[in-house]
Design an enzyme around this catalytic site. Structure first.
Site, short mmCIF file in Angstrom:
data_model
loop_
_atom_site.label_atom_id
_atom_site.label_comp_id
_atom_site.label_asym_id
_atom_site.label_seq_id
_atom_site.Cartn_x
_atom_site.Cartn_y
_atom_site.Cartn_z
CB SER A 120 -0.78 0.08 1.10
OG SER A 120 -1.81 -0.91 1.26
CG ASN A 192 -3.27 5.18 -0.52
OD1 ASN A 192 -4.47 5.15 -0.56
ND2 ASN A 192 -2.75 3.81 -0.34
#
Ligand SMILES: NC(=O)c1ccc[n+]([C@@H]2O[C@H](COP(=O)([O-])OP(=O)(O)OC[C@H]3O[C@@H](n4cnc5c(N)ncnc54)[C@H](O)[C@@H]3O)[C@@H](O)[C@H]2O)c1
Length: 292
Positions: A120, A192
């Site tokens: 991530s 993100n």
């Protein structure tokens, strides 16, 4: 060399690994799904079976269920990935663990295999640096649920070759997703980096008693055309997964806008991780539906 992407390896059969396996199988690829936990493989098969059924019901998959499922095989041995053209690593978001997996993988796969990570937020050059093939390591960052979300970030590490970037893009297009090129290897990558500060601000507003979790989610959906609010997304992704990713981004940037708020940290400590523990920002029934 051109790759056909007929045979894919996936390491880690949790939420993301099983979702990506399904996407690849639906695109006609053969998938070897590897996990050290045989129970995780069993659960992945159950989830994929259910989810493929839903896609067929909605007319989005035209083949029958058995045909799609027959393309996926499970294994607990990394050695079974020796002939695949690309491996997508999906183990826990832990840098040491991922480094071990990359080291082991490089010893098993052929000298043409692409090695991708779905981390991530951890800079992917960390994993390239421990393999014998650093030019063949790239990031393929999917979004949850992988079966539904069309964006996949294709991330260039310091050592990733141009040909490997092009192959990564071709692979993502072949599974029906939209590649988003990320040309430099920074913690948190692209999407993100934009999304975390907004989620963190939403949590802070809850901490300060300005609004409730449900109010913010509904507002964000109705105002900005999002399908899920930040707390609904957090419960699906897993608060632990998201918090670790925020922390990796904070550690690299030392910018407080990426620092996970205390309320989130406490929920993770308490084991309130989202849908997978039936409790997160919301409470859930056994079947994963929300208690209201
Ligand atoms: N959850 C999300 O929404 C999301 C989105 C994008 C990327 N990611 C990233 O994807 C990765 C996986 O996340 P997840 O939510 O699917 O996690 P998960 O906890 O659902 O699954 C992880 C799986 O890895 C397996 N595993 C652990 N060590 C292993 C090893 N050495 N070899 C093989 N398998 C091993 C575990 O048994 C487990 O089944 C993480 O890096 C995460 O940050 C997660």
């Amino acid at each position: 060399m051109a790759r056909d992407f007929e045979q894919i390896g996936i390491v880690g059969a949790g939420l993301m690994g099983s979702g990506i396996a399904q996407v690849c199988a639906q695109a006609g690829m053969r998938v070897i799904l590897m996990d050290t936990d045989a129970g995780a493989l069993e659960k992945a098969r159950e989830n994929i079976t259910w989810s493929v059924g839903k896609f067929i019901e909605k007319g989005k998959v035209k083949e029958d269920k058995d045909t799609v499922l027959s393309r996926i095989s499970g294994t607990t041995s990394l050695k079974d990935l020796k002939d695949v053209e690309i491996v997508i690593e999906n183990v826990y978001e832990n840098s040491d663990l991922k480094r071990e997996v990359f080291k082991d993988l490089a010893a098993v796969v052929s000298e043409n295999t692409l090695l991708a990570t779905d981390t991530s937020a951890i800079p992917i050059t960390e994993f390239a640096a421990v393999t014998r093939y650093p030019e063949r390591v790239l990031g393929l960052h999917f979004f949850s649920p992988a079966q539904m979300m069309r964006a996949v970030e294709v991330i260039r590490g310091v050592t990733t070759s141009d040909a490997v970037m092009d192959d990564g893009i071709a692979f993502v297009e072949k599974i029906g997703k939209r590649p988003i090129r990320v040309e430099r290897d920074i913690a948190g990558f692209l999407l993100n980096r934009i999304n975390f500060p907004s989620t963190i601000e939403a949590i802070r507003l809850v901490e300060e008693g300005i609004a409730t979790v449900a109010e913010i989610d509904e507002g964000m959906r109705l105002a900005f055309g999002r399908r899920m609010g930040p707390f609904e997304t957090g419960d699906m992704v897993g608060l632990d997964v998201m918090m670790t990713a925020m922390m990796s981004t904070y550690e690299e940037t030392k910018d407080m806008k990426f620092y996970p708020p205390v309320l989130m940290q406490r929920k993770v400590t308490a084991g309130h991780l989202g849908i997978k523990t039936r409790k997160g920002w919301y409470d859930y029934n056994e079947d994963g539906t929300r208690k209201d």
